[in-house]
Write an enzyme that holds these catalytic residues in place. Structure first.
Site, PDB file in Angstrom:
ATOM      1  N   TYR A 446      39.832  37.898  39.122  1.00  0.00           N
ATOM      2  CA  TYR A 446      39.830  39.093  39.970  1.00  0.00           C
ATOM      3  C   TYR A 446      39.976  40.375  39.145  1.00  0.00           C
ATOM      4  O   TYR A 446      39.226  41.320  39.327  1.00  0.00           O
ATOM      5  CB  TYR A 446      40.958  39.020  40.998  1.00  0.00           C
ATOM      6  CG  TYR A 446      40.694  38.106  42.182  1.00  0.00           C
ATOM      7  CD1 TYR A 446      39.475  37.437  42.335  1.00  0.00           C
ATOM      8  CD2 TYR A 446      41.666  37.897  43.149  1.00  0.00           C
ATOM      9  CE1 TYR A 446      39.243  36.601  43.415  1.00  0.00           C
ATOM     10  CE2 TYR A 446      41.442  37.067  44.240  1.00  0.00           C
ATOM     11  CZ  TYR A 446      40.232  36.411  44.368  1.00  0.00           C
ATOM     12  OH  TYR A 446      40.011  35.597  45.436  1.00  0.00           O
ATOM     13  N   ASP A 447      40.956  40.411  38.267  1.00  0.00           N
ATOM     14  CA  ASP A 447      41.186  41.626  37.479  1.00  0.00           C
ATOM     15  C   ASP A 447      42.120  41.285  36.325  1.00  0.00           C
ATOM     16  O   ASP A 447      43.267  40.929  36.546  1.00  0.00           O
ATOM     17  CB  ASP A 447      41.788  42.729  38.345  1.00  0.00           C
ATOM     18  CG  ASP A 447      41.743  44.095  37.672  1.00  0.00           C
ATOM     19  OD1 ASP A 447      41.993  44.168  36.453  1.00  0.00           O
ATOM     20  OD2 ASP A 447      41.457  45.086  38.360  1.00  0.00           O
TER      21      ASP A 447
END
Length: 1053
Positions: A446-447
């Site tokens: 995701y990040d």
């Protein structure tokens, strides 16, 4: 000076609190859209302009009017013209003025065909063929929705394709292709070619056990032409809830799904909806939230099946109860959560007053704060951002993909691309960053930059990775400070502000600039003279080192007090929390809260320990008043260096490049010369900065006395020529730098014939001899075109040995991939040596501006790791180079087996009867007539290698795959074995090539390993043996294998 660690700041636009990472992308929450109203114009009535048209055209025009596309205000209309039908202006039309606008619902494209009754047949067709098939079917359907449009299309055109009748062979090919499309999945072309059975499962079988709402969602996607029996992944119930599971093996970077823009939900979707007129002044994310809520309560919503699979809430902390939030007491996550909820309450109150209450008829079900928080949670956890022209998008199906902490990069997981040659639509393309076996869950990252607190707020989970534990220290310049204005000016000049936010990560050094900023905030008393304007250009540099004992003591005390205050806000200790985790049987939210508490407390303790250690060193530190008394020549630190290096260091001091504050200096090290830390240097801390005026590049050569001769030369040759001329010029401005350059390196281009003989059989020997031949040719050309006609410019003469010396210097010392600079020698920076323990070359150096009012550039060298005073500063030269390349460029190799590689060269022979067809296929797929494949020890075969070899070997009964009908699919077929004869042939050819190469070595692996064990080898002899062993191991493994073992869509050596 104040140090706040628990306060929350809510900024206009979106939440920004002390612990929100500055790298977090929230730009989608700020964009405002502007709506332009059309100007009034005078137009003629529609009836007058169309009354004389043929009946079919009048019907078409009326249909367009019924669709809301044309009206009495339309600028142009159809008319009979010399060409047949055309558009005629109904009023004056200005240059670049809009003539007409047609909405996408009236376009005919591959999407139209895919969504039609024949959509299931169109999956494997070329886009234009699917549209052609759709047009023909609709043409003969009297009830077609496209009837009036089809009736105005001509029966033919004057294109030459209508001058001849299709040949029998073309008709047979088309019939054969249509027949293939109608075969069942169990009889796909790949299966008839290969004895292996397909691992693709039919859609119905794979979704039968899903909840009803998910089955309806999957069917809807099928009706939209987005998924089919060939889809790589499908929804499934997984431990996280819903996720995407592979329906067959999926390769690394292979496309998993593609979703057309018409199925995205974005601010554009809101603007085009029934509430679009209300969304103009709203923040983009608020408009999407409002759209989601309205559609959620509309039973007839076109988005019904998608909305039904969205969760009612997530585990984001904004959905936690007061009792659950109490478990976060003391954490910055609690502050951020409460700040976010307050922000949402304010936004909803504003929305309620300005939009909802005045427009109750548009929202018959009513909208509550809980609805608004639900929509925010959906967007925060599921929306994709940083897309091309799209900063906030919900992508149905794609948003089911879950996060996996084992995936270390978020790059290339998804992209926006065009839908096809004849389409203006966009596709969201989701790729798998790793190989996934059939039945396994497809994940992305995701990040990589979010902290555990941010992950908990956005998604409702945390990771065990300590690098996710962070704490934001907030330091501000107090307005009551008598030097407030001066300090603020200095902060802003150096990219800071009145308040500084510093994210401290567990196990990592303090953020860049943090100590300087805190020292600035604490500056006062007898140190205040540094705030005078005379120091304005240098003070930030002075603040890199301790200013005074009182200043350093103050910053240590303030930071430690802030940490102790924050730690006292927790109700438990780390030990108590860890015991709770060990006991287990915790509610997921309770477990998350404990992990966040532990992480934040560990970071706070780490910060406290850093400044505690600093307090113990106060008597040992060197302060500004002591430093400024020292001579900038730094004689004390360089007195034991050779004379030429001392002269070089003094020259750098005279140029203003080095001083008493320099972090590193030259030293004699095992490698020869290197850079040694003069004080502790933090990770990613700047070690040195060299201005562009001291770089040697093609620009330098072009601006020199021989510049007029360099115009037509290769850039590296012009620099080589410059170096040689300056080397023999006793009055050269570069004299002191040239005197520290070595006379040669251990690069294999400088080896004697006896030394090169030790490389017999290796590709390194071939590469070295090739490089020497290349240099001889380049020198011969240089001699004829430049040196002989301009002897007066080179009074000392230039030899081939000089030319090779310059090449060796550039190959081993020049920096590349710099902004606008592909070949640069950087004095002092080029002394830095390589360390194989450093695993990345990223961010080791960069080009940046020299200052606010300067157009000059600086080469900034950073240390990728922490270095203790007296230790050597290293970087990673190149993570991708093989040992053979390291030996050729620098004259060393590594023991890392991943550096051992062998390049297999395969070519399509021109004598091949299918040469042209094979070359076309290769070039279409990014290959060429000759394929070069670097095989690395312990790694799978390079992507595309097996496909390419199978293509080269294709013939006999397999040659039908080269027919044009397979142009778009053959590369995919070649991922799997084509036939037994083809696979046997490629195995035999590769193994024979390896055996032939092995026979070229004079020693065995065992004999070479024995030589290494005995030791006492010359460095070049040792290098040669290591290269021989590495190359032989690779060839030996391939040549003695009993076949190639399947690993997904790749092969392992």
């Amino acid at each position: 000076m104040t140090a706040s660690v628990t306060s929350v700041t809510v900024a206009t636009g979106f939440l920004r609190s002390p612990s929100v990472s500055k790298s977090q992308n929230t730009s989608f929450l700020f964009t405002r859209q502007r709506i332009l109203l059309p100007k009034k114009s005078s137009v003629r009535p529609i009836s007058a302009s169309t009354s004389e048209l043929p009946e079919n055209v009048r019907s078409f025009w009326k249909w367009l009017g019924d669709q809301g596309v044309v009206s009495a205000k339309s600028a142009a209309e159809p008319a009979v013209v010399p060409e047949g039908l055309g558009l005629v202006a109904r009023r004056d039309i200005g240059r670049n003025e809009v003539v007409l606008e047609i909405p996408k619902r009236l376009w005919i494209s591959p999407e139209t065909a895919a969504a039609s009754k024949i959509g299931a047949l169109c999956g494997g067709l070329k886009p234009w063929v699917s549209v052609a098939l759709f047009l023909i079917r609709e043409k003969y359907d009297e009830d077609s929705a496209w009837r009036v449009y089809l009736d105005v299309l001509p029966e033919s055109t004057d294109s030459t394709i209508f001058w001849w009748v299709l040949s029998l062979s073309e008709l047979l090919s088309l019939a054969f292709f249509i027949a293939i499309l109608n075969l069942s999945d169990e009889m796909s072309p790949v299966q008839r070619i290969s004895p292996k059975k397909s691992s693709v499962r039919p859609i119905s079988a794979s979704t039968s056990e899903l909840p009803e709402n998910v089955r309806s969602f999957w069917k809807w996607l099928g009706d939209q032409g987005v998924v089919s029996a060939k889809s790589a992944a499908e929804p499934a119930v997984v431990p996280e809830g819903l996720g995407l599971v592979a329906r067959r093996d999926i390769g690394r970077n292979e496309v998993v799904l593609e979703i057309p823009k018409r199925l995205w939900i974005s601010p554009e979707t809101s603007a085009a909806s029934k509430i679009g007129a209300l969304c103009g002044g709203l923040k983009p994310w608020v408009s999407v939230a409002l759209f989601l809520i309205r559609e959620k309560y509309d039973e007839d919503s076109a988005w019904r099946v998608y909305l039904d699979v969205l969760p009612e809430s997530t585990d984001s902390t904004i959905f936690w109860s007061d009792e659950e939030l109490a478990e976060l007491k003391g954490t910055q996550l609690l502050s951020n959560t409460l700040g976010a909820k307050e922000y949402l309450e304010n936004e909803f109150s504003k929305l309620d007053q300005e939009i909802l209450l005045p427009n109750k008829d548009m929202f018959p079900s009513g909208i509550t704060l809980d609805d608004f928080i639900w929509a925010f949670g959906i967007l925060r956890s599921r929306a994709f951002s940083r897309l091309r022209g799209q900063d906030l998008v919900l992508i149905p199906l794609a948003d089911l993909i879950n996060h996996n902490p084992e995936i270390k990069t978020e790059d290339y997981a998804y992209e926006i691309k065009g839908a096809g040659l004849f389409s203006r639509d966009l596709l969201f393309s989701l790729k798998s960053p790793v190989y996934v076996k059939a039945g396994g869950q497809v994940y992305i990252q995701y990040d990589v930059n979010k902290s555990n607190a941010e992950l908990a707020l956005d998604y409702g989970f945390v990771e065990s990775n300590p690098n996710r534990n962070s704490y934001t220290l907030t330091i501000e310049i107090a307005e009551s400070d008598p030097f407030f204005g001066d300090k603020l000016d200095i902060a802003e000049t150096n990219g800071m502000a009145e308040t500084g936010y510093f994210d401290i990560v567990e196990g990592q050094s303090l953020p860049a600039g943090m100590l300087q900023y805190i020292r600035l905030v604490a500056l006062g008393g007898s140190d205040a003279f540094l705030l005078e304007s005379i120091f304005s250009n240098t003070i930030w540099g002075h603040l890199e080192l301790p200013v005074s004992r009182s200043n350093e003591e103050l910053i240590c005390r303030v930071v430690r007090d802030a940490c102790k205050s924050a730690l006292s806000g927790f109700a438990t200790t780390i030990e108590e929390d860890e015991k709770l985790l060990e006991e287990g049987k915790l509610d997921p939210r309770m477990e998350l809260a404990i992990k966040v508490r532990i992480g934040e407390k560990k970071v706070l303790q780490q910060i406290d320990q850093i400044f505690k250690d600093r307090e113990l060193e106060l008597d040992l530190l060197e302060y500004y008043q002591e430093r400024r008394l020292k001579d900038l020549g730094l004689v004390a630190s360089t007195s034991e260096l050779p004379e030429n290096v001392r002269s070089f260091w003094k020259w750098l001091g005279d140029q203003g490049v080095v001083s008493a504050k320099s972090a590193a200096e030259p030293a004699v090290v095992p490698e020869g010369l290197g850079l040694v830390a003069r004080r502790d240097i933090g990770r990613n801390e700047v070690v040195l900065e060299i201005p562009k005026r001291l770089w040697i590049s093609p620009e330098t050569a072009a601006a020199s006395k021989i510049g007029a001769l360099c115009g037509g030369l290769k850039p590296w040759v012009s620099v080589a020529l410059f170096l040689i001329r300056e080397k023999y010029d006793e009055d050269s401005a570069w004299r002191v730098y040239l005197d520290v350059l070595p006379e040669s390196t251990d690069s294999t281009i400088f080896w004697s014939e006896e030394e090169l003989a030790e490389l017999k059989g290796t590709q390194l020997l071939s590469n070295t001899l090739g490089a020497k031949e290349y240099l001889e040719n380049e020198f011969s050309k240089l001699e004829q075109e430049i040196l002989k006609p301009n002897k007066d410019m080179f009074p000392s003469g230039i030899t081939l040995d000089d030319f090779m010396w310059a090449f060796g210097i550039l190959r081993s010392r020049a920096f590349s991939r710099l902004r606008g600079q592909d070949l640069v020698l950087i004095p002092l920076a080029d002394l830095i040596n390589h360390n194989p323990e450093i695993k990345t070359e990223d961010y080791a150096y960069e080009i940046k501006g020299a200052g606010l009012f300067s157009r000059d550039l600086l080469f900034s060298l950073k240390s990728p790791v922490y270095v203790k005073a007296g230790g050597q500063v290293y970087i990673q030269y190149d993570v991708n180079k093989s040992n053979a390349e390291l030996a050729l460029d620098y004259g060393f190799v590594e023991s890392n087996p991943n550096r051992n590689s062998y390049t297999l060269t395969i070519e399509i022979p021109e004598s091949d009867p299918f040469f042209g067809d094979k070359l076309d296929i290769a070039e279409t797929n990014g290959m060429a007539e000759t394929g070069y494949f670097d095989i690395v020890e312990g790694q799978s075969l390079p992507a595309g290698m097996l496909q390419y070899i199978r293509l080269v070997a294709l013939g006999g009964s397999d040659a039908f795959l080269l027919e044009s009908i397979f142009n778009n699919t053959i590369w995919g077929h070649l991922e799997l074995p084509v036939s037994r004869s083809n696979e046997e042939l490629i195995c035999r050819v590769v193994r024979d090539a390896c055996k032939s190469a092995l026979s070229g070595f004079a020693t065995t692996i065992e004999e070479d390993e024995k030589l290494l064990e005995e030791g006492k080898l010359d460095p070049r002899m040792e290098l040669a043996i290591k290269v021989r062993i590495g190359e032989k191991k690779l060839r030996d493994k391939v040549s003695h294998s009993k076949g190639l073992r399947r690993v997904g869509h790749h092969q392992a050596v």
